[in-house]
Scaffold this motif. Structure first.
Motif, PDB file in Angstrom:
ATOM      1  N   HIS A   8      75.783  -2.868  43.925  1.00  0.00           N
ATOM      2  CA  HIS A   8      74.778  -1.911  43.454  1.00  0.00           C
ATOM      3  C   HIS A   8      73.654  -2.635  42.709  1.00  0.00           C
ATOM      4  CE1 HIS A   8      72.991   1.217  40.877  1.00  0.00           C
ATOM      5  NE2 HIS A   8      73.338   2.059  41.840  1.00  0.00           N
ATOM      6  N   ARG A   9      74.040  -3.604  41.881  1.00  0.00           N
ATOM      7  CA  ARG A   9      73.042  -4.343  41.118  1.00  0.00           C
ATOM      8  C   ARG A   9      72.148  -5.158  42.044  1.00  0.00           C
ATOM      9  NH1 ARG A   9      72.613  -9.374  38.702  1.00  0.00           N
ATOM     10  NH2 ARG A   9      71.464  -9.408  36.725  1.00  0.00           N
ATOM     11  N   ARG A  10      72.724  -5.802  43.046  1.00  0.00           N
ATOM     12  CA  ARG A  10      71.920  -6.591  43.987  1.00  0.00           C
ATOM     13  C   ARG A  10      70.939  -5.717  44.750  1.00  0.00           C
ATOM     14  NH1 ARG A  10      76.846  -9.620  44.733  1.00  0.00           N
ATOM     15  NH2 ARG A  10      77.430  -8.282  46.483  1.00  0.00           N
ATOM     16  N   VAL A  11      71.402  -4.555  45.187  1.00  0.00           N
ATOM     17  CA  VAL A  11      70.516  -3.648  45.924  1.00  0.00           C
ATOM     18  C   VAL A  11      69.424  -3.107  45.002  1.00  0.00           C
ATOM     19  CG1 VAL A  11      70.392  -1.432  47.135  1.00  0.00           C
ATOM     20  CG2 VAL A  11      72.248  -3.030  47.642  1.00  0.00           C
ATOM     21  N   ALA A  17      62.157  -5.249  43.531  1.00  0.00           N
ATOM     22  CA  ALA A  17      61.231  -6.298  43.963  1.00  0.00           C
ATOM     23  C   ALA A  17      60.426  -5.866  45.184  1.00  0.00           C
ATOM     24  CB  ALA A  17      62.010  -7.570  44.276  1.00  0.00           C
ATOM     25  N   LEU A  18      61.068  -5.114  46.074  1.00  0.00           N
ATOM     26  CA  LEU A  18      60.441  -4.764  47.347  1.00  0.00           C
ATOM     27  C   LEU A  18      59.332  -3.728  47.192  1.00  0.00           C
ATOM     28  CD1 LEU A  18      60.346  -5.000  50.410  1.00  0.00           C
ATOM     29  CD2 LEU A  18      62.248  -3.369  50.531  1.00  0.00           C
ATOM     30  N   LEU A  19      59.523  -2.740  46.341  1.00  0.00           N
ATOM     31  CA  LEU A  19      58.539  -1.656  46.228  1.00  0.00           C
ATOM     32  C   LEU A  19      57.139  -2.165  45.870  1.00  0.00           C
ATOM     33  CD1 LEU A  19      60.671   1.171  44.568  1.00  0.00           C
ATOM     34  CD2 LEU A  19      59.618   1.220  46.840  1.00  0.00           C
ATOM     35  N   PRO A  20      56.960  -2.964  44.828  1.00  0.00           N
ATOM     36  CA  PRO A  20      55.597  -3.445  44.539  1.00  0.00           C
ATOM     37  C   PRO A  20      55.045  -4.374  45.609  1.00  0.00           C
ATOM     38  CG  PRO A  20      57.192  -4.478  43.065  1.00  0.00           C
ATOM     39  CD  PRO A  20      57.914  -3.382  43.786  1.00  0.00           C
ATOM     40  N   VAL A  21      55.923  -5.149  46.254  1.00  0.00           N
ATOM     41  CA  VAL A  21      55.451  -6.034  47.324  1.00  0.00           C
ATOM     42  C   VAL A  21      54.888  -5.211  48.478  1.00  0.00           C
ATOM     43  CG1 VAL A  21      56.177  -7.672  49.102  1.00  0.00           C
ATOM     44  CG2 VAL A  21      56.945  -7.972  46.741  1.00  0.00           C
TER      45      VAL A  21
END
Length: 236
Positions: A8-11, A17-21
Motif C-alpha cells: 500500500h505504501r509503495r503504491v 509521484a505520478l500525478l504531478p508528473v
C-alpha cells in the motif's frame, strides 16, 4: 512491516509521484525536450517503459495493469467493436458535405504525404496512444484502484486525462484561428478538457469491462489515427 502495508505504501508513493508528473508532462515538459519533434516518440515510449517498471516494482500485477495475456482476446473484441463504431461515424461525417468542414484541422493541412504517414503509423500509435494508455488506463488507474473506490479511481484518472489536454487544445485553437480572445479561449479549453475527461471515463470503463488495456488502446488509436486521415481528406 506487513506485506500488505508495504504494498500500500509503495503504491501510495507511486501515485503521489505520478500525478504531478502527468499534470506537467504534456503541458510543460514534453514541449521542451531537446530534438523535438523528433524526440517526442522516443521520450514517450521510454516514459511508458519506465512507468511500467515502476508499477511492477510497486507491486501492481500485470492483470491490474490490464496486461494479462489471457484477457487479450476480450480486449480485441471490445476494442475492435468500438473502433468500428468510430470508423462508421467518421465515414458518415465525411460523406455529408455540411459536416466535412467540421473535420478539417489546420495542423493536418500543413502535413505532406510523408509527414502524414509518419504521424499515422508512428507518432500517434507510439508517441500518443501507447504512452497515454500505459500512463492513464494501466498504471494510474491501477494505482488509484488500490487506494480509492473504483468509481473514484476512474473519476480521478479521467480528470487528470482531461487536464493533460490543456496545451494541445490551445495549440489546436491557434492553428485553426478559433476562439478569439482570452475569455473565448478559456471557455474552449474548459469544454475540451471536460470532453477529454469524459473520453477518459469511457476508456477506463472499457478497460474495466474488458479486463484488457488493448480495448481502450484500440478505440483511442481509431479515434486519433482515423481522425487524422479524415481531417486530411476533408481538406482535399
Amino acid at each position: 512491516m506487513h506485506a500488505d502495508a508495504a504494498d500500500h505504501r509503495r503504491v501510495l508513493v507511486l501515485t503521489a509521484a505520478l500525478l504531478p508528473v502527468l499534470l506537467a508532462w504534456n503541458n510543460l515538459l514534453v514541449h521542451r525536450l531537446p530534438g523535438r519533434p523528433g524526440s517526442y516518440v522516443v521520450a514517450n515510449v521510454a516514459a511508458a517503459a519506465v512507468l511500467l517498471a515502476a508499477a511492477r516494482a510497486s507491486g501492481l500485477s500485470w492483470a491490474e495493469l490490464g496486461l494479462a495475456r489471457r484477457r487479450l482476446a476480450a480486449g480485441a473484441r471490445w476494442g475492435g467493436a468500438c473502433a468500428a463504431v468510430v470508423a462508421a461515424g467518421y465515414a458518415t461525417a465525411l460523406a455529408v458535405p455540411a459536416l466535412r468542414p467540421l473535420l478539417a484541422d489546420g495542423r493536418v493541412a500543413r502535413l505532406d504525404g510523408a509527414e502524414l504517414a509518419v504521424a499515422a503509423l508512428v507518432r500517434i500509435p507510439l508517441g500518443t496512444v501507447l504512452w497515454e494508455e500505459v500512463a492513464f488506463r494501466a498504471v494510474l488507474l491501477a494505482a488509484l484502484a488500490r487506494l480509492l473506490p473504483r468509481a473514484a479511481a476512474i473519476g480521478v484518472s479521467a480528470a487528470v486525462f482531461g487536464l493533460w489536454h490543456v496545451r494541445p487544445t490551445l495549440g489546436a485553437l491557434a492553428a485553426n484561428d478559433l476562439a478569439d480572445g482570452p475569455a473565448a479561449r478559456a471557455v474552449a479549453v474548459l469544454l475540451a478538457c471536460l470532453a477529454t475527461a469524459a473520453a477518459g471515463v469511457l476508456f477506463a470503463v472499457l478497460r474495466e469491462r474488458s479486463g484488457s488495456l488493448l480495448a481502450p488502446a484500440l478505440l483511442h488509436l481509431a479515434t486519433n489515427t482515423l481522425g487524422l486521415l479524415v481531417a486530411a481528406a476533408a481538406h482535399d
